[in-house]
Design a protein around this motif. Sequence first.
Motif, mmCIF file in Angstrom:
data_model
loop_
_atom_site.group_PDB
_atom_site.id
_atom_site.type_symbol
_atom_site.label_atom_id
_atom_site.label_comp_id
_atom_site.label_asym_id
_atom_site.label_seq_id
_atom_site.Cartn_x
_atom_site.Cartn_y
_atom_site.Cartn_z
ATOM 1 N N ILE A 30 14.306 7.130 -1.993
ATOM 2 C CA ILE A 30 13.453 6.029 -1.536
ATOM 3 C C ILE A 30 12.800 6.362 -0.198
ATOM 4 C CG2 ILE A 30 13.499 3.635 -0.706
ATOM 5 C CD1 ILE A 30 15.658 3.101 -2.836
ATOM 6 N N MET A 31 13.560 6.943 0.718
ATOM 7 C CA MET A 31 13.015 7.267 2.036
ATOM 8 C C MET A 31 12.072 8.465 1.985
ATOM 9 S SD MET A 31 14.149 4.893 3.847
ATOM 10 C CE MET A 31 13.520 5.459 5.419
ATOM 11 N N ALA A 32 12.244 9.336 0.989
ATOM 12 C CA ALA A 32 11.341 10.495 0.880
ATOM 13 C C ALA A 32 9.916 10.067 0.570
ATOM 14 C CB ALA A 32 11.853 11.444 -0.207
ATOM 15 N N VAL A 33 9.770 8.950 -0.143
ATOM 16 C CA VAL A 33 8.438 8.490 -0.560
ATOM 17 C C VAL A 33 7.570 8.146 0.638
ATOM 18 C CG1 VAL A 33 7.224 6.654 -1.819
ATOM 19 C CG2 VAL A 33 9.268 7.696 -2.805
ATOM 20 N N LYS A 34 8.164 7.642 1.719
ATOM 21 C CA LYS A 34 7.372 7.195 2.870
ATOM 22 C C LYS A 34 7.051 8.308 3.858
ATOM 23 C CE LYS A 34 9.165 5.247 6.411
ATOM 24 N NZ LYS A 34 9.807 4.358 7.400
ATOM 25 N N GLN A 35 7.582 9.522 3.640
ATOM 26 C CA GLN A 35 7.355 10.618 4.572
ATOM 27 C C GLN A 35 5.946 11.174 4.417
ATOM 28 O OE1 GLN A 35 9.855 11.102 6.806
ATOM 29 N NE2 GLN A 35 10.829 9.452 5.630
ATOM 30 N N ILE A 77 3.431 5.473 -13.309
ATOM 31 C CA ILE A 77 2.733 4.229 -12.981
ATOM 32 C C ILE A 77 2.889 3.903 -11.500
ATOM 33 C CG2 ILE A 77 2.672 1.735 -13.401
ATOM 34 C CD1 ILE A 77 3.577 2.343 -16.285
ATOM 35 N N ALA A 78 4.112 4.042 -10.986
ATOM 36 C CA ALA A 78 4.368 3.736 -9.578
ATOM 37 C C ALA A 78 3.598 4.678 -8.663
ATOM 38 C CB ALA A 78 5.861 3.817 -9.291
ATOM 39 N N TYR A 79 3.458 5.947 -9.079
ATOM 40 C CA TYR A 79 2.708 6.897 -8.249
ATOM 41 C C TYR A 79 1.229 6.526 -8.216
ATOM 42 C CZ TYR A 79 0.192 11.048 -6.824
ATOM 43 O OH TYR A 79 -0.685 11.901 -6.191
ATOM 44 N N VAL A 80 0.680 6.165 -9.366
ATOM 45 C CA VAL A 80 -0.742 5.807 -9.422
ATOM 46 C C VAL A 80 -1.020 4.559 -8.592
ATOM 47 C CG1 VAL A 80 -2.603 5.047 -10.950
ATOM 48 C CG2 VAL A 80 -1.076 6.906 -11.665
ATOM 49 N N LEU A 81 -0.069 3.623 -8.592
ATOM 50 C CA LEU A 81 -0.253 2.356 -7.872
ATOM 51 C C LEU A 81 0.430 2.350 -6.500
ATOM 52 C CD1 LEU A 81 0.395 -0.103 -10.867
ATOM 53 C CD2 LEU A 81 -1.821 0.732 -10.005
ATOM 54 N N LYS A 82 0.727 3.524 -5.981
ATOM 55 C CA LYS A 82 1.526 3.582 -4.749
ATOM 56 C C LYS A 82 0.858 2.880 -3.580
ATOM 57 C CE LYS A 82 -0.139 8.166 -3.335
ATOM 58 N NZ LYS A 82 -1.201 8.215 -4.377
ATOM 59 N N ASP A 83 -0.467 2.902 -3.515
ATOM 60 C CA ASP A 83 -1.151 2.239 -2.398
ATOM 61 C C ASP A 83 -0.950 0.729 -2.420
ATOM 62 O OD1 ASP A 83 -2.084 4.700 -1.552
ATOM 63 O OD2 ASP A 83 -3.964 4.555 -2.686
ATOM 64 N N LYS A 84 -0.544 0.174 -3.560
ATOM 65 C CA LYS A 84 -0.348 -1.260 -3.689
ATOM 66 C C LYS A 84 0.993 -1.722 -3.137
ATOM 67 C CE LYS A 84 -4.170 -1.770 -6.172
ATOM 68 N NZ LYS A 84 -5.346 -2.538 -5.664
ATOM 69 N N TRP A 85 1.970 -0.793 -3.091
ATOM 70 C CA TRP A 85 3.320 -1.227 -2.707
ATOM 71 C C TRP A 85 3.940 -0.422 -1.556
ATOM 72 C CZ3 TRP A 85 6.999 2.607 -3.339
ATOM 73 C CH2 TRP A 85 6.667 3.644 -4.231
ATOM 74 N N LEU A 86 3.295 0.649 -1.115
ATOM 75 C CA LEU A 86 3.880 1.448 -0.029
ATOM 76 C C LEU A 86 3.984 0.676 1.288
ATOM 77 C CD1 LEU A 86 2.469 5.085 -0.378
ATOM 78 C CD2 LEU A 86 4.833 4.318 -0.571
ATOM 79 N N VAL A 115 5.355 -1.921 1.800
ATOM 80 C CA VAL A 115 6.672 -2.553 1.903
ATOM 81 C C VAL A 115 7.533 -1.841 2.948
ATOM 82 C CG1 VAL A 115 8.810 -3.056 0.645
ATOM 83 C CG2 VAL A 115 6.588 -3.380 -0.466
ATOM 84 N N TYR A 116 7.366 -0.527 3.065
ATOM 85 C CA TYR A 116 8.157 0.242 4.030
ATOM 86 C C TYR A 116 7.880 -0.204 5.467
ATOM 87 C CZ TYR A 116 9.535 3.599 0.406
ATOM 88 O OH TYR A 116 10.074 4.196 -0.695
ATOM 89 N N ASP A 117 6.678 -0.681 5.718
ATOM 90 C CA ASP A 117 6.320 -1.089 7.080
ATOM 91 C C ASP A 117 7.062 -2.345 7.514
ATOM 92 O OD1 ASP A 117 4.536 1.021 7.129
ATOM 93 O OD2 ASP A 117 2.869 -0.195 6.344
ATOM 94 N N ARG A 118 7.604 -3.086 6.557
ATOM 95 C CA ARG A 118 8.289 -4.331 6.886
ATOM 96 C C ARG A 118 9.765 -4.126 7.225
ATOM 97 N NH1 ARG A 118 5.867 -8.522 2.284
ATOM 98 N NH2 ARG A 118 3.641 -8.164 2.758
ATOM 99 N N ILE A 119 10.241 -2.889 7.073
ATOM 100 C CA ILE A 119 11.642 -2.591 7.411
ATOM 101 C C ILE A 119 11.733 -2.344 8.912
ATOM 102 C CG2 ILE A 119 13.605 -1.063 7.003
ATOM 103 C CD1 ILE A 119 12.366 -0.354 4.304
ATOM 104 N N PRO A 120 12.472 -3.182 9.662
ATOM 105 C CA PRO A 120 12.563 -2.998 11.124
ATOM 106 C C PRO A 120 13.165 -1.640 11.480
ATOM 107 C CG PRO A 120 13.422 -5.147 10.457
ATOM 108 C CD PRO A 120 13.225 -4.355 9.194
#
Length: 778
Positions: free
Chosen positions: A286-291, A524-533, A535-540
């Motif tokens: 999960i954390m690798a996706v935001k790098q 599907i998640a990779y194609v739509l990644k800009d729609k949900w990435l 979410v990582y910004d909301r983690i303090p």
Amino acid sequence: MLHFLVLAPLLFAFLAPILYKNLKSIHTGWFVLVIPLFIFIYLISLLSSVMERPLIEKLDWMPSLGINYDLYVDGLSLLFGLLISGIGSLVIFYSIYYLHKTEKLGHFYLYLQLFITAMLGVVFSDNMFVFYMFWELTSLSSFLLIGFWNHREKSRYGALKSLLITVFGGLSMFAGLVWMSIIVGTSSIRGLIEGSDLITSSPFFIPILVLILLGAFTKSAQFPFHIWLPDAMEAPTPVSAYLHSATMVKAGIYLVARLSLIFAGTDAFFLIVSGFGLLTLCWGSIMAVKQTDLKGILAYSTISQLGMIMAMLGFGTGAAVFAAIFHILNHATFKGSLFMVAGIVDHETGTRDIRRLGGLYSLMPITATLALFGVFSMAGVPLPIFNGFLSKEMFFSAAVHLRNEGAPIYQMVAPYIPFIAVLGSIFTFIYSMILFFKTFTGKLQPSNLERKPHDPPIGMLLSPIVLVVLIVVIALFPGPFNEYLLAPAVAAVMGEASQTKIQFWHGFDNPLKMSLIVLIIGSIAYVLKDKWLHVYDRIPAKWSVTNGYDYLVTGLFNGSKKLTNSYMNGSLTNYFRMIIGFISLIGLFTLFYTNGFAFTWGGASFSFAEFAIALTMMIAAIAIIFTPNRIAAILILGVVGYGLSLLFVFYSAPDLALTQLIVETVTVSLFLLCFYHLPKLKPVKEKTSTKIVNLVISLAFGLLITLIGISSHSSKWFDTISSYFIENSYTLGGGNNIVNVILVDIRGLDTMLEISVLALAALGILAMIKSTKKEDVD
């Protein structure tokens, strides 16, 4: 031969700086490459013999302490040895083209060779003390490698973090090993395994297990100890490729696999190892996706893959252990190649930031092709040319069939494990696609790059090419690898030989369905990644484990600094108060608590001369307190020393008397020379409370020494050692003078260390003198 091979990189390491200094026209890596390559070839020659029976080589080191340099080679250690030497050879070859000759190559290859020896020692050592020595050597050498570019703050930070976390785990692991050794009565790791019944039935089994797993989890970056690995990416790419694909992070995996015969099958082992393994799998992916950094993505992907391997070892079934061992091999191939590819991209473009990359396929087709095989193998894409799919499929199969185990704990937990496995694998697929497509496809951004991209020289490509070829060969022809590498390794972990057939097609079963779910949802998640990435910004950020580490370490350093400054105030008087007061307190408490004081008058007699000398010494000692002149105080102090020399004469110890006379004369002379140049003593007004404290400490210390003297004379708890010296000094040391034999032979090491201390002090004084002269000249 094996003993030499383990130490050969260490012995050769010290030649690396010399070769670098004197042969600058030739890259030092060419000389260093010979050692791991030779070790790899030799280990290959052992495959057939180790399949029949393990190889044991013994060498006495300190047998009286149970510490021997014994080496044990079975299928598991041989597999790891081949990975260490084989990947090590490829990494060194890669570094020849990656690192310029202007770098500190002497230091680099010294650290790298030191690390190779440490890892070989870990996987081959049978004695737990030697094993621990090599284990900590891996932490030390990796600290040096991670901090190789020590002019960078991030490199220093990453090196220190890895050292603190892994050494903490290593100490915990050592405590667990010692605890098991006490229970079983041996320091042999094979002996510990043979005595597993004693360990598992011990009331201390759970603490021992936790201590051992702390060592494994910290070294193999399991949650929450994973935080050191991403920061270790500040090391040069060859180091990252080596430490995090085949060696450093696999040490903890090796430890769990090696000790599985002791712990596997217990509920605690299954819950802790599998639980943290699955948590690490999901968290890392999960954390690798935001790098956004190529090596950052690979770092978290390594955490994820290690979690999957650890979870399979925790399952403890034959299928799961086989899948874990298989994935260890596969992970080394695709992760090693991907790290090298990331290094090539950085080397040729000047950046690893995927936000600045893109469209490199057209300019770096060979590099992109290598990345394609590594990425798709890591993602477990269901094609018969990717070895990662085979072991990922086995992971799914082991998770699905776990519910068939008889233990109640398996029945309770097993239904949820396949869902967790699929979740972690979906994110694995996503970050794999990000790694490849964000780098090599899309729009080229030449203005964001420091250099014009192009494929590197063949020398830099050769190592990742070898690893990619292995990816395909293992996938297409897994049989020989299974027979010669995997099956013997699994037998070493499980304690019995087992054969598992590796094949691509098993039918349309549940594991294949799980792979297809990962492929579909992941795409599907990779194609739509800009729609949900977002979410990582909301983690303090304050919730991160790294933030907790920084808070803890900063607090410890600041607290230690405040505590030290509170008593290190520059006052020698205060230091003496604390030292003598502490000794007095602990000594008197020990005498009281252990009932260690004894008093008998029998056998004690004094002549008038002895009494007169003792009285003179006592008067001189008291007179020092009231003497306002330093010179006079030193001379009076000499009376005490010379009086002690006379007492030695009366007690028939002329050699001690002569020694005391010489020491006292030299001491008094030195004091007189030094104190003559100091200012005169001035009366200091002290508070009444300070005088009382000084008086109490003085009386307490004097009382302690008196009680120790009386008690040592009065109590005879065991036979004196003097009779042993009298009987053996000549036969052991060949000398008639017992005192000389004691100092030179029986206590030779102690005497050598005392001489070393004096030599260091002399060197320090010489350095101070030279420094003073230099300052005067300047």
